[in-house]
Design a protein around this motif. Structure first.
Motif, PDB file in Angstrom:
ATOM      1  N   ASN A 152     -10.062   1.117  16.984  1.00  0.00           N
ATOM      2  CA  ASN A 152     -10.080   1.707  15.647  1.00  0.00           C
ATOM      3  C   ASN A 152     -10.600   3.135  15.645  1.00  0.00           C
ATOM      4  O   ASN A 152     -11.204   3.589  14.681  1.00  0.00           O
ATOM      5  N   ARG A 153     -10.437   3.843  16.777  1.00  0.00           N
ATOM      6  CA  ARG A 153     -10.761   5.261  16.876  1.00  0.00           C
ATOM      7  C   ARG A 153     -12.243   5.544  16.778  1.00  0.00           C
ATOM      8  O   ARG A 153     -12.660   6.646  16.466  1.00  0.00           O
TER       9      ARG A 153
ATOM     10  N   ILE B 104       3.077  17.614  22.899  1.00  0.00           N
ATOM     11  CA  ILE B 104       3.381  16.406  22.130  1.00  0.00           C
ATOM     12  C   ILE B 104       2.439  16.337  20.942  1.00  0.00           C
ATOM     13  O   ILE B 104       1.295  16.813  21.007  1.00  0.00           O
ATOM     14  N   ASP B 105       2.929  15.777  19.832  1.00  0.00           N
ATOM     15  CA  ASP B 105       2.078  15.611  18.651  1.00  0.00           C
ATOM     16  C   ASP B 105       0.934  14.652  18.976  1.00  0.00           C
ATOM     17  O   ASP B 105       1.155  13.585  19.551  1.00  0.00           O
ATOM     18  N   LYS B 106      -0.270  15.028  18.606  1.00  0.00           N
ATOM     19  CA  LYS B 106      -1.460  14.244  18.980  1.00  0.00           C
ATOM     20  C   LYS B 106      -1.435  12.834  18.398  1.00  0.00           C
ATOM     21  O   LYS B 106      -1.694  11.852  19.101  1.00  0.00           O
ATOM     22  N   GLU B 107      -1.128  12.709  17.127  1.00  0.00           N
ATOM     23  CA  GLU B 107      -1.125  11.384  16.503  1.00  0.00           C
ATOM     24  C   GLU B 107      -0.030  10.506  17.105  1.00  0.00           C
ATOM     25  O   GLU B 107      -0.209   9.301  17.295  1.00  0.00           O
ATOM     26  N   TYR B 108       1.089  11.117  17.419  1.00  0.00           N
ATOM     27  CA  TYR B 108       2.198  10.391  18.059  1.00  0.00           C
ATOM     28  C   TYR B 108       1.764   9.883  19.436  1.00  0.00           C
ATOM     29  O   TYR B 108       2.021   8.731  19.797  1.00  0.00           O
TER      30      TYR B 108
ATOM     31  N   SER C 244       0.533   5.621  11.045  1.00  0.00           N
ATOM     32  CA  SER C 244      -0.797   5.955  10.525  1.00  0.00           C
ATOM     33  C   SER C 244      -1.012   5.370   9.135  1.00  0.00           C
ATOM     34  O   SER C 244      -2.140   5.048   8.755  1.00  0.00           O
ATOM     35  N   THR C 245       0.079   5.230   8.388  1.00  0.00           N
ATOM     36  CA  THR C 245      -0.022   4.604   7.057  1.00  0.00           C
ATOM     37  C   THR C 245      -0.507   3.169   7.192  1.00  0.00           C
ATOM     38  O   THR C 245      -1.351   2.707   6.423  1.00  0.00           O
ATOM     39  N   TRP C 246       0.023   2.470   8.199  1.00  0.00           N
ATOM     40  CA  TRP C 246      -0.439   1.091   8.439  1.00  0.00           C
ATOM     41  C   TRP C 246      -1.898   1.087   8.933  1.00  0.00           C
ATOM     42  O   TRP C 246      -2.676   0.236   8.524  1.00  0.00           O
ATOM     43  N   ASP C 247      -2.243   2.041   9.784  1.00  0.00           N
ATOM     44  CA  ASP C 247      -3.633   2.139  10.248  1.00  0.00           C
ATOM     45  C   ASP C 247      -4.588   2.319   9.076  1.00  0.00           C
ATOM     46  O   ASP C 247      -5.661   1.709   9.027  1.00  0.00           O
ATOM     47  N   GLU C 248      -4.185   3.158   8.139  1.00  0.00           N
ATOM     48  CA  GLU C 248      -5.036   3.424   6.974  1.00  0.00           C
ATOM     49  C   GLU C 248      -5.189   2.172   6.119  1.00  0.00           C
ATOM     50  O   GLU C 248      -6.281   1.863   5.630  1.00  0.00           O
TER      51      GLU C 248
ATOM     52  N   LYS D 181       2.452  -3.785  11.856  1.00  0.00           N
ATOM     53  CA  LYS D 181       2.393  -2.548  12.626  1.00  0.00           C
ATOM     54  C   LYS D 181       2.899  -2.771  14.050  1.00  0.00           C
ATOM     55  O   LYS D 181       3.611  -1.919  14.619  1.00  0.00           O
ATOM     56  N   LYS D 182       2.547  -3.896  14.630  1.00  0.00           N
ATOM     57  CA  LYS D 182       3.007  -4.207  15.983  1.00  0.00           C
ATOM     58  C   LYS D 182       4.529  -4.229  16.039  1.00  0.00           C
ATOM     59  O   LYS D 182       5.153  -3.695  16.970  1.00  0.00           O
ATOM     60  N   GLY D 183       5.140  -4.819  15.016  1.00  0.00           N
ATOM     61  CA  GLY D 183       6.591  -4.858  14.953  1.00  0.00           C
ATOM     62  C   GLY D 183       7.194  -3.472  14.800  1.00  0.00           C
ATOM     63  O   GLY D 183       8.210  -3.147  15.416  1.00  0.00           O
ATOM     64  N   LEU D 184       6.555  -2.649  13.975  1.00  0.00           N
ATOM     65  CA  LEU D 184       7.025  -1.278  13.789  1.00  0.00           C
ATOM     66  C   LEU D 184       6.929  -0.476  15.080  1.00  0.00           C
ATOM     67  O   LEU D 184       7.833   0.290  15.424  1.00  0.00           O
TER      68      LEU D 184
END
Length: 408
Positions: free
Chosen positions: A60-61, A113-117, A168-172, A392-395
């Motif tokens: 969870n960062r 590369i994008d960091k969040e990606y 990230s939407t799912w993470d939030e 999220k896992k499926g996504l």
């Protein structure tokens, strides 16, 4: 989102979009392997920089920081991704401030590369690290393993950002729900501290609480006797030790099994029975209580705990007891009874001598209903978190492999 069905190319045993590529981690990010400072420089006073160790929990960062060091061998900056390179290999998090990194982790700074990606990619690849880790005493991956680790990525930075934004939407959503669970658990704790001690009374109740000798409410009985290791693994269900230790009420989905013959004279468990653990490595964990709140036709108790069967439910309501016997006030009294040095034990006879202060039966039922409602609310939120994680896992499985493309 739309499904990608054409223009693919092979990568190992899968197909990836033609406008995606396979890159090594060292090509798209700077990798800084950690190096532990001398132990003499560790401290817990806050002097120097925080030290991120190999046993850091980075889920969870969040980076759990325990030690600080004034010897700055390897340093990461705020925002750098932190990857565990020793068991468990593959955990990924983010440094929340400038820190020193120990030998068990490495810092990753994206460059192409994008960091969040990249963060989402590394989460998705967590299990792949397990396949390349090596070692006997403990498993680990080398700097070469990390730098040559292959990732399938979109060439488009716009697409990278779009994928990261969805995940990230799912993470939030997961994070917000988990924070709500923490709030609800704190509220339940507050309710228990006040309702189970009489500091706060529910509306309509003002009857006197009475002090009762615990041993006068019922009688004790022992768990399984006369069994050896060959008797376990099949047969009739019994309640294992950890089911009692971990739960205020018995989890009926978690039974072990034992052979019971017609000649056996074993005690059967009934609805309303209370169980106590009798031994633990710490005084705070001895005498944990759990209550049977279901009706099971034939069920037995493990040999490392004992049961307490109430004569009736007029003085102590089973549902109330599942909360009362785990509350701070009762646990404090149990702690006083624990005996031992390296291992602590609870005397059954001493426990039965305890006096408890109980509200009238009707108030016990009302208190239990309030706390059960709180438990249900927490359980629903936990189920929601698990559902979000599965979603999220499926996504991740379709978005990070290019099976499904995002319109951007």
């Amino acid at each position: 989102m739309q499904t990608e069905t054409k223009n693919t190319k092979p990568f190992y045993n899968t197909e990836i979009p033609s406008d995606w590529e396979v890159r090594e981690l060292g090509e798209i990010a700077f990798v800084n392997m950690g190096q532990s400072p001398d132990s003499d420089n560790y401290n817990e006073s806050g002097a120097g920089l925080p030290l991120i160790q190999g046993n850091t929990d980075m889920k969870n960062r969040k980076s759990f920081i325990r030690y600080f060091t004034t010897q700055l061998t390897k340093v990461c900056n705020e925002g750098d991704l932190i990857l565990s390179v020793r068991a468990p290999v593959g955990n990924i998090g983010e440094a929340t401030f400038k820190s020193c990194i120990g030998r068990g982790v490495c810092a990753i700074k994206p460059k192409k590369i994008d960091k969040e990606y990249l963060f989402q990619l590394l989460i998705y690849c967590e299990e792949k690290w397990r396949k390349i880790e090596q070692g006997s005493t403990f498993t680990a991956v080398s700097s070469e393993d990390v730098r040559k680790f292959k990732l399938v990525i979109s060439k488009s930075e716009t697409e990278q950002k779009a994928i990261a934004r969805v995940l990230s939407t799912w993470d939030e959503a997961i994070h917000k729900t988990e924070q709500l669970i923490i709030q609800k658990e704190l509220r339940k704790k507050w309710l228990m501290q006040n309702l189970l001690t009489g500091k706060m009374r529910l509306k309509g109740f003002d009857g006197e609480w009475k002090e009762i000798h615990l041993g006068s409410l019922g009688k004790t009985y022992s768990g399984l006797t006369g069994k050896n290791k060959d008797d376990f693994g099949e047969g009739k269900p019994y309640i294992p030790y950890l089911n009692i230790f971990n739960n205020a009420r018995i989890d009926i989905s978690n039974f072990d099994y034992v052979k019971i013959t017609e000649l056996d004279n074993q005690n059967k468990v009934r609805y309303g029975d209370i169980f106590f653990t009798v031994s633990s490595e710490t005084p705070d964990e001895v005498g944990m209580a759990s209550v049977m709140l279901e009706v099971i036709d034939e069920l037995y108790l493990n040999s490392f705990c004992f049961g307490f069967r109430l004569f009736n439910f007029n003085t102590l309501v089973p549902e109330f007891s599942s909360y009362f016997l785990r509350a701070k006030a009762f646990r404090t009294e149990i702690n006083k009874l624990s005996q031992g040095a390296t291992r602590f034990n609870l005397s059954k006879n001493n426990l039965m001598k305890l006096n408890v202060v109980l509200p009238p039966r009707e108030e016990q039922t009302a208190i239990a209903e309030v706390l059960q409602a709180a438990d249900k609310e927490i359980s629903l939120l936990k189920a929601k978190v698990e559902k979000l994680k599965e979603q999220k896992k499926g996504l991740m499985q379709v978005l990070l492999t290019g099976k499904v493309r995002i319109k951007y």
